[in-house]
Design a protein around this motif. Structure first.
Motif, PDB file in Angstrom:
ATOM      1  N   LYS A  55       1.041  -7.867   7.963  1.00  0.00           N
ATOM      2  CA  LYS A  55       1.938  -9.000   7.736  1.00  0.00           C
ATOM      3  C   LYS A  55       2.728  -8.825   6.447  1.00  0.00           C
ATOM      4  CE  LYS A  55       2.144 -14.032   7.695  1.00  0.00           C
ATOM      5  NZ  LYS A  55       1.399 -15.306   7.828  1.00  0.00           N
ATOM      6  N   THR A  56       2.087  -8.323   5.391  1.00  0.00           N
ATOM      7  CA  THR A  56       2.766  -8.064   4.119  1.00  0.00           C
ATOM      8  C   THR A  56       2.399  -6.678   3.624  1.00  0.00           C
ATOM      9  OG1 THR A  56       0.970  -8.943   2.750  1.00  0.00           O
ATOM     10  CG2 THR A  56       2.639 -10.520   3.533  1.00  0.00           C
ATOM     11  N   LEU A  57       3.240  -6.115   2.769  1.00  0.00           N
ATOM     12  CA  LEU A  57       2.933  -4.800   2.200  1.00  0.00           C
ATOM     13  C   LEU A  57       1.663  -4.854   1.367  1.00  0.00           C
ATOM     14  CD1 LEU A  57       6.456  -3.477   1.093  1.00  0.00           C
ATOM     15  CD2 LEU A  57       5.059  -2.694   3.013  1.00  0.00           C
ATOM     16  N   GLU A  58       1.495  -5.928   0.604  1.00  0.00           N
ATOM     17  CA  GLU A  58       0.299  -6.068  -0.212  1.00  0.00           C
ATOM     18  C   GLU A  58      -0.944  -6.130   0.671  1.00  0.00           C
ATOM     19  OE1 GLU A  58      -2.247  -6.066  -3.180  1.00  0.00           O
ATOM     20  OE2 GLU A  58      -0.089  -5.702  -3.372  1.00  0.00           O
ATOM     21  N   ALA A  65      -4.816   0.667   3.436  1.00  0.00           N
ATOM     22  CA  ALA A  65      -4.648   1.894   2.663  1.00  0.00           C
ATOM     23  C   ALA A  65      -5.719   2.071   1.589  1.00  0.00           C
ATOM     24  CB  ALA A  65      -3.255   1.919   2.030  1.00  0.00           C
ATOM     25  N   GLY A  66      -5.975   1.028   0.796  1.00  0.00           N
ATOM     26  CA  GLY A  66      -6.960   1.145  -0.270  1.00  0.00           C
ATOM     27  C   GLY A  66      -8.359   1.455   0.224  1.00  0.00           C
ATOM     28  N   PRO A  67      -8.916   0.647   1.144  1.00  0.00           N
ATOM     29  CA  PRO A  67     -10.249   0.944   1.680  1.00  0.00           C
ATOM     30  C   PRO A  67     -10.309   2.289   2.393  1.00  0.00           C
ATOM     31  CG  PRO A  67      -9.659  -1.324   2.136  1.00  0.00           C
ATOM     32  CD  PRO A  67      -8.426  -0.670   1.596  1.00  0.00           C
ATOM     33  N   GLY A  84       6.900   4.091  -4.752  1.00  0.00           N
ATOM     34  CA  GLY A  84       6.292   2.856  -5.220  1.00  0.00           C
ATOM     35  C   GLY A  84       5.154   2.365  -4.349  1.00  0.00           C
ATOM     36  N   GLY A  85       4.433   3.277  -3.709  1.00  0.00           N
ATOM     37  CA  GLY A  85       3.308   2.895  -2.874  1.00  0.00           C
ATOM     38  C   GLY A  85       3.679   2.574  -1.444  1.00  0.00           C
ATOM     39  N   LYS A  86       4.952   2.722  -1.061  1.00  0.00           N
ATOM     40  CA  LYS A  86       5.379   2.427   0.303  1.00  0.00           C
ATOM     41  C   LYS A  86       5.268   3.637   1.226  1.00  0.00           C
ATOM     42  CE  LYS A  86       8.629  -1.216  -1.072  1.00  0.00           C
ATOM     43  NZ  LYS A  86      10.045  -1.670  -1.030  1.00  0.00           N
ATOM     44  N   PHE A 102       4.666  -0.744   6.337  1.00  0.00           N
ATOM     45  CA  PHE A 102       5.661  -1.702   6.812  1.00  0.00           C
ATOM     46  C   PHE A 102       5.086  -3.108   6.828  1.00  0.00           C
ATOM     47  CE2 PHE A 102       6.895   2.276   8.983  1.00  0.00           C
ATOM     48  CZ  PHE A 102       8.233   2.359   8.619  1.00  0.00           C
ATOM     49  N   SER A 103       5.954  -4.077   6.519  1.00  0.00           N
ATOM     50  CA  SER A 103       5.620  -5.499   6.639  1.00  0.00           C
ATOM     51  C   SER A 103       6.287  -6.059   7.886  1.00  0.00           C
ATOM     52  CB  SER A 103       6.115  -6.259   5.402  1.00  0.00           C
ATOM     53  OG  SER A 103       6.146  -7.653   5.643  1.00  0.00           O
ATOM     54  N   GLY A 104       5.525  -6.823   8.699  1.00  0.00           N
ATOM     55  CA  GLY A 104       6.086  -7.386   9.926  1.00  0.00           C
ATOM     56  C   GLY A 104       6.015  -8.892   9.957  1.00  0.00           C
ATOM     57  N   LYS A 105       6.311  -9.533   8.824  1.00  0.00           N
ATOM     58  CA  LYS A 105       6.077 -10.969   8.701  1.00  0.00           C
ATOM     59  C   LYS A 105       7.110 -11.864   9.381  1.00  0.00           C
ATOM     60  CE  LYS A 105       8.378 -11.135   4.187  1.00  0.00           C
ATOM     61  NZ  LYS A 105       8.222 -11.493   2.759  1.00  0.00           N
ATOM     62  N   ASP A 106       8.358 -11.366   9.614  1.00  0.00           N
ATOM     63  CA  ASP A 106       9.378 -12.239  10.204  1.00  0.00           C
ATOM     64  C   ASP A 106      10.353 -11.432  11.041  1.00  0.00           C
ATOM     65  OD1 ASP A 106      11.120 -10.997   8.344  1.00  0.00           O
ATOM     66  OD2 ASP A 106      10.697 -12.539   6.852  1.00  0.00           O
ATOM     67  N   GLU A 107      11.337 -12.133  11.619  1.00  0.00           N
ATOM     68  CA  GLU A 107      12.291 -11.487  12.522  1.00  0.00           C
ATOM     69  C   GLU A 107      13.070 -10.365  11.844  1.00  0.00           C
ATOM     70  OE1 GLU A 107      12.676 -11.850  15.703  1.00  0.00           O
ATOM     71  OE2 GLU A 107      11.277 -13.509  15.979  1.00  0.00           O
TER      72      GLU A 107
END
Length: 413
Positions: A55-58, A65-67, A84-86, A102-107
């Protein structure tokens, strides 16, 4: 183990185009699919690109990615982060691939992945992502042998992901695994019991049993006056006011205080229904009521309905209170309030009669095709949700953690 090996040579499911793992919270879905995705991509490809989506990059960094980097530490994987971590470059046994976050939060998110050529995507918490993004991500997997990986917690059975992907998994040639909390060997019996006691109603069926089910009846069936209502709240050390603004519709404000026991108490409230009273109040008049509600309490902040721009500006001009726009995430807000009520961390003074009344009247829309609470008898419920999501949810996020472990031995693929 099936989630980790379904793609391996000789497996009965080797010919599937992807996998869907759904089920209970804390059941190991993300850990299993993340590790399997990395091993598959590094075993089957070299010089290709893949997508790690959430949903978000964070959220992708924190949950995937971290785990994942921790799980493969010491196994010969070289991990380099770029842009930058992307973007992540992973090397292993002479192979090297790139993984884009990738973030897939909206249209608008679909445009971020459009044009990419991928050998596979991992979509974490797929039911929370925008449909157009998920479908665009699937369309970008055009490399020979590309596969799709999904994990999610269940939602309403009318949800598009359940209808279009879970129910149609056979025609899409997707392997399906249903997870329960017992599938996670790291959860102790005590922890399992705590989760089982945390949820009730439809949230229990979804998060503990892992079922796709419709929310029915009362939104907060766990609320009990004998348990949650107190005659006299204790002395408090912190104070916050939350407000659901209305002109024709009711305006509800609640003064919250944190007691020495760590619980938050709704100490008193102000509730005005302009239609029933036959009198509409101005922003200035509401500001006066707000100050009366605060009394002499050192209020840290006033959390206000984000749509109430004029009222927010009026509070700012007066200069007495720090005012912030509320987090208006309805679905997650209801879940969080439900958990806090279940845990006994919210209490209500007996004088807060409008809030107590609304608990008994606040219910779900029937046959809506998704989880929607009825837009009536919800104003104190909304100001309570604003308070929880804006003030308390920030504290909850700071306390989140992830722990994972794998045996330090070679992988036999």
């Amino acid at each position: 183990m099936e989630a980790l090996t379904w793609w391996c040579r000789g497996s009965k499911t080797q010919g599937c185009r992807g996998i869907i793992c759904d089920g209970a919270v804390r059941s190991g879905k993300t850990a299993a699919t993340s590790l399997s995705f990395l091993l598959w991509s590094m075993s089957c490809f070299h010089g290709e690109s893949f997508g790690l989506c959430g949903k978000t990059l964070e959220g992708v960094r924190r949950n995937v990615a971290g785990p994942l980097r921790q799980m493969v530490a010491g196994q010969g994987f070289l991990w380099k982060e770029r842009a930058g971590g992307k973007e992540i470059e992973v090397s292993w046994e002479g192979r090297r691939n790139r993984y884009f976050l990738f973030s897939g939060k909206d249209e608008g998110s679909a445009a971020l992945i459009q044009g990419a050529t991928l050998a596979g995507v991992l979509i974490d918490e797929a039911a929370l992502l925008c449909r157009s993004f998920v479908e665009q991500a699937a369309a970008r997997c055009s490399v020979e042998g590309a596969r799709l990986w999904f994990n999610c917690n269940p939602e309403h059975p009318g949800h598009w992901f359940y209808q279009e992907w879970v129910l149609k998994r056979r025609e899409k040639k997707l392997h399906y695994l249903h997870f329960t909390m017992e599938d996670n060997p790291s959860l102790s019996p005590k922890t399992l019991k705590q989760y089982q006691e945390l949820y009730s109603g439809s949230f229990y069926r979804r998060f503990v049993l892992g079922q796709w089910c419709a929310a029915q009846g009362a939104v907060y069936p766990m609320f009990r006056e004998e348990e949650h209502v107190v005659a006299q709240p204790p002395p408090c050390v912190r104070y916050v006011i939350s407000c659901d603004y209305g002109t024709l519709n009711p305006c509800s404000m609640g003064l919250w205080g944190q007691g020495g026991d760590g619980r938050w108490y709704r100490l008193r409230e102000y509730y005005h229904d302009g239609r029933k009273a036959g009198a509409l109040l101005t922003d200035e008049e509401y500001c006066e009521r707000l100050e009366e509600l605060a009394g002499g309490c050192p209020v840290e902040q006033v959390v206000v309905d984000p749509c109430a721009a004029s009222f927010i500006e009026c509070i700012r001009r007066r200069g007495r209170f720090r005012v912030v726009k509320a987090n208006n995430d309805v679905a997650n807000g209801i879940r969080r309030v439900s958990a806090l009520l279940k845990e006994g961390k919210l209490r209500f003074a007996a004088c807060c009669q409008d809030c107590i009344r609304e608990f008994g009247q606040y219910c779900w829309e029937e046959d809506a095709g998704q989880d929607i609470p009825k837009k009536q008898d919800d104003h104190a419920m909304d100001d309570m949700r604003y308070f929880v999501m804006t003030v308390l949810e920030g504290q909850a996020q700071e306390a989140e953690f992830f722990a994972g472990a794998v045996a330090r031995r070679g992988f036999n693929l």
